[in-house]
Scaffold this motif. Sequence first.
Motif, mmCIF file in Angstrom:
data_model
loop_
_atom_site.group_PDB
_atom_site.id
_atom_site.type_symbol
_atom_site.label_atom_id
_atom_site.label_comp_id
_atom_site.label_asym_id
_atom_site.label_seq_id
_atom_site.Cartn_x
_atom_site.Cartn_y
_atom_site.Cartn_z
ATOM 1 N N UNK A 146 0.785 -1.221 0.129
ATOM 2 C CA UNK A 146 -0.004 0.064 -0.064
ATOM 3 C C UNK A 146 1.043 1.273 0.131
ATOM 4 N N UNK A 147 0.574 2.330 -1.075
ATOM 5 C CA UNK A 147 1.333 3.441 -0.632
ATOM 6 C C UNK A 147 1.259 4.166 0.557
ATOM 7 N N UNK A 148 2.039 5.022 0.952
ATOM 8 C CA UNK A 148 2.122 5.726 2.086
ATOM 9 C C UNK A 148 2.073 7.366 1.904
ATOM 10 N N UNK A 149 1.149 8.043 2.459
ATOM 11 C CA UNK A 149 1.295 9.255 2.334
ATOM 12 C C UNK A 149 1.214 10.058 3.543
ATOM 13 N N UNK A 150 1.905 10.999 4.173
ATOM 14 C CA UNK A 150 1.920 11.698 5.178
ATOM 15 C C UNK A 150 2.265 13.176 5.349
ATOM 16 N N UNK A 151 1.550 13.965 6.229
ATOM 17 C CA UNK A 151 1.527 15.323 6.102
ATOM 18 C C UNK A 151 2.408 15.783 7.398
ATOM 19 N N UNK A 152 3.571 16.317 7.275
ATOM 20 C CA UNK A 152 4.411 16.672 8.457
ATOM 21 C C UNK A 152 3.860 18.017 8.931
ATOM 22 N N UNK A 153 3.343 18.129 10.276
ATOM 23 C CA UNK A 153 2.326 19.353 10.693
ATOM 24 C C UNK A 153 3.352 20.539 10.988
ATOM 25 N N UNK A 154 2.921 21.277 10.756
ATOM 26 C CA UNK A 154 3.968 22.597 10.953
ATOM 27 C C UNK A 154 4.180 22.807 12.638
ATOM 28 N N UNK A 155 5.235 23.405 12.905
ATOM 29 C CA UNK A 155 5.427 23.850 14.394
ATOM 30 C C UNK A 155 5.504 25.304 14.662
ATOM 31 N N UNK A 156 5.159 25.864 15.853
ATOM 32 C CA UNK A 156 5.057 27.096 16.134
ATOM 33 C C UNK A 156 5.634 27.235 17.900
ATOM 34 N N UNK A 157 6.758 27.827 18.055
ATOM 35 C CA UNK A 157 7.259 27.870 19.312
ATOM 36 C C UNK A 157 7.542 29.165 19.621
ATOM 37 N N UNK A 158 6.881 29.846 20.833
ATOM 38 C CA UNK A 158 7.314 31.324 21.218
ATOM 39 C C UNK A 158 6.939 31.390 22.786
ATOM 40 N N UNK A 159 7.417 32.410 23.335
ATOM 41 C CA UNK A 159 7.220 32.673 24.679
ATOM 42 C C UNK A 159 6.936 34.233 24.815
ATOM 43 N N UNK A 160 5.736 34.775 24.454
ATOM 44 C CA UNK A 160 5.292 36.066 24.688
ATOM 45 C C UNK A 160 5.311 36.596 26.223
ATOM 46 N N UNK A 161 5.579 37.720 26.104
ATOM 47 C CA UNK A 161 5.287 38.724 27.316
ATOM 48 C C UNK A 161 4.838 39.835 27.424
ATOM 49 N N UNK A 162 4.357 40.526 28.281
ATOM 50 C CA UNK A 162 4.100 41.689 28.539
ATOM 51 C C UNK A 162 3.938 42.371 30.053
ATOM 52 N N UNK A 163 4.336 43.856 30.122
ATOM 53 C CA UNK A 163 4.236 44.362 31.311
ATOM 54 C C UNK A 163 3.467 45.454 31.548
ATOM 55 N N UNK A 164 2.659 45.774 32.523
ATOM 56 C CA UNK A 164 1.763 46.783 32.824
ATOM 57 C C UNK A 164 2.424 47.500 34.191
ATOM 58 N N UNK A 165 2.488 48.475 33.826
ATOM 59 C CA UNK A 165 3.030 49.556 35.022
ATOM 60 C C UNK A 165 2.227 50.844 35.279
ATOM 61 N N UNK A 166 2.134 51.309 36.376
ATOM 62 C CA UNK A 166 1.613 52.387 36.755
ATOM 63 C C UNK A 166 2.732 52.983 37.555
ATOM 64 N N UNK A 167 2.690 54.503 37.604
ATOM 65 C CA UNK A 167 3.456 55.354 38.478
ATOM 66 C C UNK A 167 3.450 56.639 38.596
ATOM 67 N N UNK A 168 4.081 57.398 39.220
ATOM 68 C CA UNK A 168 3.821 58.910 39.381
ATOM 69 C C UNK A 168 4.592 59.573 38.013
ATOM 70 N N UNK A 169 4.110 60.819 37.668
ATOM 71 C CA UNK A 169 4.867 61.413 36.723
ATOM 72 C C UNK A 169 4.415 60.878 35.279
ATOM 73 N N UNK A 170 4.842 61.812 34.343
ATOM 74 C CA UNK A 170 4.509 61.383 33.006
ATOM 75 C C UNK A 170 5.521 60.620 32.508
#
Length: 170
Positions: A146-170
């Motif tokens: 029997x013939x074989x056919x396979x799809x190699x799945x895409x991969x995605x790797x990341x580590x996003x981040x964010x900072x929320x800050x409040x403080x005096x002054x502009x």
Amino acid sequence: MKSTTRGTLAAVLTCVAVAATGAATASPAAAVPIPVPLEGAENALGMELPQIGAEMPTPRPGVPQTPRYVEGRLLPERTLPRLPVNGGLPGAGVRAPLPRALGDEFDHVALSAPASDLRTLTPGLDVDAPLTAPSPGKAGLPEPKLPELGLLAPELQTVPGANLMMGPGL
């Protein structure tokens, strides 16, 4: 200095140079800053507007994965190899004035989401022929399968981040 000593020294220096080059290319994604000019709107409205900026990373294609030959198959694995593309997620920064409830002074609130590395692999294809490898018991003829056919799945790797800050002054 003997020629063997010079050869050994040259090999060591070559290894160090290759390692340094590999470390330099493994740095985080290079991001291009994109400022958002709002000074004209501030002057026209007569008020302090948020400061907005963005970072757009530049994608870098890598070396495709090579096909791998496996015993018992006529075609190699990973017939259509996956291509790595390294880049990053876009970053953004917003800093806005925050008026105090009592008084004329201002505080600020800021949100910073820096550009982060992103490693991806495109999809690939794995195909095998409907014949086995030639066998010595059948006069070197292959057998059907029997013939074989396979799809190699895409991969995605990341580590996003964010900072929320409040403080005096502009």
